[in-house]
Design an enzyme around this catalytic site. Structure first.
Site: not given
Length: 307
Positions: A101, A128, A130, A132, A145, A231, A233, A276
């Site tokens: 990412h 996502d 996260h 980030d 990332h 992403d 995840d 990712e």
């Protein structure tokens, strides 16, 4: 061809240069094997696969001054920005096949510059686990990332924050983060300080995904370029195990489909990142196939005809 969507260009970015696990470099090929090009073509979308961007190999070194592989990350993101900018100029919708990412620094720089040049409003949907929004002062790992949103908002090394020629590339109020459930403690303070609009899993649990997406898409209109940074995840690891940074408690299959279908209903998506995906951690390419299924929904696949 499906006139609702502009012609699409697939752009592979096979690197794990900003990640903490090896393997995301194989993500673009896994998405191709899962049939992303054919799936979009079957929906009447004009698709060209541009092949893969070429960049430096991953030296797998420890952080220097809080950043891992900064020079290599810069090279990859400059290449990503240039590749997406070429597609925007050609009137095409770029789909960036990641890769980790950190590459969103390049895609966000390209999208923001495109919006400045065309007078469009920018809205980013960041799907996502996260936020980030780390910086080199607060990152526990130095993995870039975990920093792309911060870099896009002007927090980070000058070579990355100024990549697109304008600092910051975008404002925090132009991004909506959905599905967040893992944020480092110092990162939480930065998110509050900069007023990032975050729809975390507690919010989604409380109000439901439909109301979450209505809020995230509020104000998107004909003058808006909607960029989706997906992403993998974002998804619950029970349905998407092929990522290096799994976090339990993410959106389930139906919630994820609703997200994509509501984005499609807006008719405003102008660019997409798929990031990712790590086939080394997947099972029989299951996560890539799910990602392709969800991307089909971004391009109008639904159970019934909906006007």
């Amino acid at each position: 061809m499906n006139s609702r969507y502009p012609p699409v260009s697939l752009i592979g970015a096979p690197t794990d240069i900003g990640a903490g696990h090896r393997g995301a470099s194989m993500g673009p090929e896994a998405l191709r094997i899962a049939g992303i090009g054919a799936a979009l073509s079957s929906r009447g979308v004009d698709v060209i696969d541009r092949g893969d961007i070429v960049g430096p190999r991953n030296p797998w070194l420890p952080p220097v001054d809080g950043y891992r592989h900064l020079n290599e990350v810069l090279a990859w993101n400059r290449a990503v920005m240039d590749a997406l900018s070429d597609e925007f100029r050609a009137g095409r919708l770029p789909i960036l096949l990641g890769g980790d990412h950190c590459l969103a620094i390049g895609s966000l720089s390209a999208v923001a510059r495109h919006c400045r040049e065309t007078g469009k409003k920018l809205r980013v949907l960041w799907l996502d686990a996260h936020s980030d929004f780390n910086t080199h002062e607060v990152t526990p790992s130095g993995n870039i990332h975990g920093m792309p949103v911060a870099c896009a908002c002007g927090l980070g090394p000058d070579v990355l924050t100024g990549l697109g020629g304008h600092v910051p590339a975008m404002r925090p109020d132009q991004i909506r983060q959905i599905g967040i459930r893992s944020v480092d403690p110092p990162e939480k303070r930065l998110i509050k300080q900069y007023g990032l609009d975050v729809y975390d899993m507690r919010y989604i649990d409380e109000v439901g995904m439909k109301r979450t997406m209505e809020a995230a898409l509020d104000g998107v209109d004909a003058d808006t370029h909607l960029h989706v940074s997906f992403d993998v995840d974002f998804l619950d690891p029970s349905i998407a195990p092929g990522v290096g940074t799994t976090v339990p408690g993410g959106p389930n299959y139906r919630e994820a489909q609703l997200v994509m279908e509501m984005i499609a209903d807006s008719g405003r998506m102008g660019s997409l990142d798929i990031m990712e995906l790590n086939p080394a951690l997947d099972s029989h390419n299951r996560t890539a196939e799910l990602a392709v299924d969800l991307v089909e929904s971004l391009f109008g696949k639904s159970t019934l005809m909906r006007d």
